[in-house]
Design an enzyme around this catalytic site. Sequence first.
Site, short mmCIF file in Angstrom:
data_model
loop_
_atom_site.label_atom_id
_atom_site.label_comp_id
_atom_site.label_asym_id
_atom_site.label_seq_id
_atom_site.Cartn_x
_atom_site.Cartn_y
_atom_site.Cartn_z
N ASP A 192 -3.71 5.60 6.63
CA ASP A 192 -4.23 6.80 7.25
C ASP A 192 -5.15 6.35 8.40
O ASP A 192 -4.66 5.98 9.46
CB ASP A 192 -4.98 7.56 6.14
CG ASP A 192 -5.35 8.98 6.49
OD1 ASP A 192 -4.50 9.67 7.08
OD2 ASP A 192 -6.47 9.40 6.19
N GLU A 236 0.84 -1.20 0.00
CA GLU A 236 0.00 0.00 0.00
C GLU A 236 0.88 1.26 0.00
O GLU A 236 2.03 1.22 0.45
CB GLU A 236 -0.91 -0.06 1.24
CG GLU A 236 -1.78 1.13 1.51
CD GLU A 236 -2.84 1.41 0.45
OE1 GLU A 236 -2.47 1.53 -0.74
OE2 GLU A 236 -4.01 1.55 0.81
N ASP A 237 0.33 2.36 -0.50
CA ASP A 237 1.09 3.61 -0.50
C ASP A 237 1.16 4.25 0.89
O ASP A 237 2.23 4.59 1.36
CB ASP A 237 0.51 4.60 -1.53
CG ASP A 237 -0.99 4.81 -1.40
OD1 ASP A 237 -1.63 4.22 -0.51
OD2 ASP A 237 -1.55 5.57 -2.23
#
Length: 174
Positions: free
Chosen positions: A101, A97-98
Amino acid sequence: MNEQIHIMYSEQEVDARIAELGRQISEDFKGEEILAVGILRGGAFFCTELTKRITVPVILDFIEASSYGSGTQSSGTVRITKDLIEDIEGKNVIVVEDIIDSGRTLNLLLENLKQRKPKSLKLCTLLDKPDRRVVEVPVDYNGFQIPDQFVVGYGMDYAQRYRNLPYIGVVEME
Ligand code: IMP
Ligand code: MG
Protein backbone atom coordinates in the site's frame (compact mmCIF):
# COMPACT_ATOMS: atom_id res chain seq x y z
CA MET A 1 -22.48 -0.94 9.71
CA ASN A 2 -22.76 -3.96 7.48
CA GLU A 3 -20.33 -4.82 4.73
CA GLN A 4 -20.61 -6.88 1.58
CA ILE A 5 -17.79 -8.63 -0.22
CA HIS A 6 -17.65 -8.61 -4.02
CA ILE A 7 -15.28 -10.94 -5.80
CA MET A 8 -12.37 -9.18 -7.52
CA TYR A 9 -10.29 -12.27 -8.33
CA SER A 10 -11.82 -15.72 -8.00
CA GLU A 11 -10.09 -18.64 -6.29
CA GLN A 12 -9.27 -20.08 -9.75
CA GLU A 13 -7.80 -16.79 -10.98
CA VAL A 14 -5.66 -16.39 -7.86
CA ASP A 15 -4.46 -20.01 -8.03
CA ALA A 16 -3.51 -19.65 -11.70
CA ARG A 17 -1.55 -16.46 -11.05
CA ILE A 18 0.26 -17.99 -8.07
CA ALA A 19 1.21 -20.99 -10.21
CA GLU A 20 2.72 -18.58 -12.78
CA LEU A 21 4.69 -16.76 -10.08
CA GLY A 22 5.91 -20.09 -8.70
CA ARG A 23 7.12 -21.14 -12.16
CA GLN A 24 8.87 -17.82 -12.71
CA ILE A 25 10.62 -17.91 -9.33
CA SER A 26 11.66 -21.56 -9.83
CA GLU A 27 13.16 -20.60 -13.19
CA ASP A 28 14.98 -17.55 -11.79
CA PHE A 29 16.49 -19.59 -8.92
CA LYS A 30 17.36 -22.77 -10.83
CA GLY A 31 20.10 -24.69 -8.97
CA GLU A 32 19.73 -22.50 -5.88
CA GLU A 33 17.89 -22.71 -2.57
CA ILE A 34 15.32 -20.13 -1.48
CA LEU A 35 14.49 -18.87 1.99
CA ALA A 36 10.90 -17.64 1.81
CA VAL A 37 10.00 -15.06 4.46
CA GLY A 38 6.24 -14.69 4.85
CA ILE A 39 5.04 -11.51 6.52
CA LEU A 40 2.53 -12.20 9.27
CA ARG A 41 -0.31 -12.22 9.38
CA GLY A 42 -1.56 -11.30 5.92
CA GLY A 43 1.25 -12.84 3.88
CA ALA A 44 0.91 -16.30 5.45
CA PHE A 45 -1.74 -17.67 3.06
CA PHE A 46 -0.02 -16.45 -0.08
CA CYS A 47 3.39 -17.59 1.18
CA THR A 48 2.31 -21.19 1.76
CA GLU A 49 0.43 -21.39 -1.57
CA LEU A 50 3.34 -19.84 -3.46
CA THR A 51 6.01 -22.07 -1.95
CA LYS A 52 3.90 -25.14 -2.83
CA ARG A 53 4.41 -24.11 -6.47
CA ILE A 54 8.18 -23.56 -6.24
CA THR A 55 10.20 -26.52 -7.48
CA VAL A 56 13.67 -25.57 -6.16
CA PRO A 57 14.47 -26.27 -2.46
CA VAL A 58 12.68 -23.89 -0.10
CA ILE A 59 13.13 -23.04 3.57
CA LEU A 60 10.08 -21.37 5.09
CA ASP A 61 10.11 -18.75 7.82
CA PHE A 62 7.85 -15.92 9.02
CA ILE A 63 8.31 -12.44 10.46
CA GLU A 64 5.91 -9.91 11.92
CA ALA A 65 6.63 -6.19 12.02
CA SER A 66 4.98 -2.85 12.57
CA SER A 67 6.27 0.61 11.69
CA TYR A 68 6.40 3.78 13.74
CA GLY A 69 7.49 7.37 13.22
CA SER A 70 6.43 9.93 10.67
CA GLY A 71 6.51 7.32 7.94
CA THR A 72 9.30 8.80 5.87
CA GLN A 73 12.17 6.58 4.92
CA SER A 74 14.69 8.40 7.08
CA SER A 75 12.74 8.88 10.31
CA GLY A 76 10.56 5.77 10.50
CA THR A 77 11.56 2.72 12.47
CA VAL A 78 10.34 -0.84 12.23
CA ARG A 79 9.54 -2.88 15.29
CA ILE A 80 9.94 -6.62 14.80
CA THR A 81 7.13 -8.16 16.85
CA LYS A 82 8.02 -11.73 15.84
CA ASP A 83 11.47 -12.32 14.41
CA LEU A 84 12.74 -14.98 12.03
CA ILE A 85 13.99 -18.29 13.38
CA GLU A 86 16.47 -18.73 10.53
CA ASP A 87 19.78 -16.96 9.99
CA ILE A 88 19.47 -15.42 6.51
CA GLU A 89 23.15 -14.58 5.95
CA GLY A 90 24.26 -15.89 2.56
CA LYS A 91 20.73 -17.06 1.65
CA ASN A 92 18.49 -16.20 -1.30
CA VAL A 93 15.68 -14.47 0.57
CA ILE A 94 12.27 -13.81 -0.96
CA VAL A 95 9.99 -11.68 1.19
CA VAL A 96 6.36 -12.67 0.61
CA GLU A 97 3.68 -10.07 1.35
CA ASP A 98 -0.07 -9.90 0.76
CA ILE A 99 -0.37 -6.31 -0.44
CA ILE A 100 1.80 -3.22 -0.80
CA ASP A 101 0.00 0.00 0.00
CA SER A 102 2.08 2.99 1.21
CA GLY A 103 5.18 0.78 1.24
CA ARG A 104 6.28 2.15 4.63
CA THR A 105 6.49 -1.07 6.64
CA LEU A 106 8.06 -3.07 3.87
CA ASN A 107 10.67 -0.45 3.09
CA LEU A 108 11.90 -0.48 6.68
CA LEU A 109 11.69 -4.24 6.95
CA LEU A 110 13.77 -4.71 3.79
CA GLU A 111 16.42 -2.37 5.24
CA ASN A 112 16.46 -4.46 8.41
CA LEU A 113 16.82 -7.73 6.46
CA LYS A 114 19.55 -6.27 4.22
CA GLN A 115 21.72 -5.69 7.29
CA ARG A 116 21.66 -9.45 7.95
CA LYS A 117 23.67 -9.92 4.73
CA PRO A 118 21.54 -12.26 2.60
CA LYS A 119 23.06 -13.42 -0.71
CA SER A 120 20.06 -11.89 -2.49
CA LEU A 121 16.87 -10.17 -1.34
CA LYS A 122 13.71 -10.14 -3.48
CA LEU A 123 10.17 -9.04 -2.84
CA CYS A 124 7.08 -10.92 -3.98
CA THR A 125 3.61 -9.50 -3.35
CA LEU A 126 0.20 -10.91 -4.25
CA LEU A 127 -1.26 -7.43 -4.80
CA ASP A 128 0.15 -4.00 -5.47
CA LYS A 129 -1.72 -0.70 -5.04
CA PRO A 130 0.78 1.66 -6.72
CA ASP A 131 -1.54 4.71 -6.45
CA ARG A 132 -1.11 4.67 -2.68
CA ARG A 133 2.68 4.50 -2.59
CA VAL A 134 4.42 6.96 -0.26
CA VAL A 135 7.81 5.25 -0.04
CA GLU A 136 9.58 3.59 -2.96
CA VAL A 137 9.69 -0.22 -2.71
CA PRO A 138 11.35 -2.46 -5.32
CA VAL A 139 8.75 -5.09 -6.29
CA ASP A 140 10.37 -8.09 -8.01
CA TYR A 141 7.28 -10.30 -8.36
CA ASN A 142 3.69 -9.05 -8.36
CA GLY A 143 0.49 -11.09 -8.64
CA PHE A 144 -1.98 -8.35 -9.54
CA GLN A 145 -1.89 -4.57 -9.76
CA ILE A 146 -5.10 -3.13 -8.33
CA PRO A 147 -6.72 0.31 -8.01
CA ASP A 148 -7.09 2.10 -4.67
CA GLN A 149 -9.78 -0.18 -3.22
CA PHE A 150 -9.88 -1.99 0.11
CA VAL A 151 -9.63 -5.73 -0.42
CA VAL A 152 -9.93 -8.81 1.79
CA GLY A 153 -9.39 -12.54 1.55
CA TYR A 154 -6.34 -14.68 0.83
CA GLY A 155 -4.81 -13.50 4.10
CA MET A 156 -6.05 -9.91 4.02
CA ASP A 157 -8.44 -8.69 6.68
CA TYR A 158 -11.01 -6.10 7.56
CA ALA A 159 -10.84 -5.76 11.40
CA GLN A 160 -9.22 -9.24 11.51
CA ARG A 161 -12.11 -10.86 9.56
CA TYR A 162 -12.17 -12.47 6.10
CA ARG A 163 -8.51 -13.57 6.03
CA ASN A 164 -9.69 -17.12 5.34
CA LEU A 165 -11.68 -16.32 2.18
CA PRO A 166 -10.19 -18.38 -0.68
CA TYR A 167 -10.65 -15.48 -3.16
CA ILE A 168 -9.85 -11.75 -3.23
CA GLY A 169 -12.85 -9.53 -2.59
CA VAL A 170 -13.64 -5.82 -2.37
CA VAL A 171 -15.34 -4.57 0.78
CA GLU A 172 -18.42 -2.45 0.21
CA MET A 173 -20.35 -0.77 3.01
CA GLU A 174 -24.12 -1.02 2.94
P1 IMP B 1 1.96 -0.35 3.90
O1 IMP B 1 3.10 -0.28 4.84
O2 IMP B 1 1.10 0.90 3.90
O3 IMP B 1 2.36 -0.73 2.48
O4 IMP B 1 1.01 -1.44 4.50
C1 IMP B 1 0.70 -2.59 3.86
C2 IMP B 1 -0.12 -3.42 4.81
O5 IMP B 1 -1.37 -2.77 5.04
C3 IMP B 1 -0.46 -4.76 4.19
O6 IMP B 1 0.49 -5.71 4.56
C4 IMP B 1 -1.81 -5.04 4.78
O7 IMP B 1 -1.65 -5.67 6.04
C5 IMP B 1 -2.42 -3.69 4.99
N1 IMP B 1 -3.31 -3.32 3.85
C6 IMP B 1 -3.11 -2.39 2.93
N2 IMP B 1 -4.12 -2.32 2.03
C7 IMP B 1 -5.00 -3.26 2.42
C8 IMP B 1 -6.26 -3.72 1.89
O8 IMP B 1 -6.80 -3.24 0.87
N3 IMP B 1 -6.86 -4.72 2.58
C9 IMP B 1 -6.32 -5.30 3.69
N4 IMP B 1 -5.14 -4.92 4.20
C10 IMP B 1 -4.49 -3.91 3.57
MG1 MG C 1 0.46 -7.11 6.06
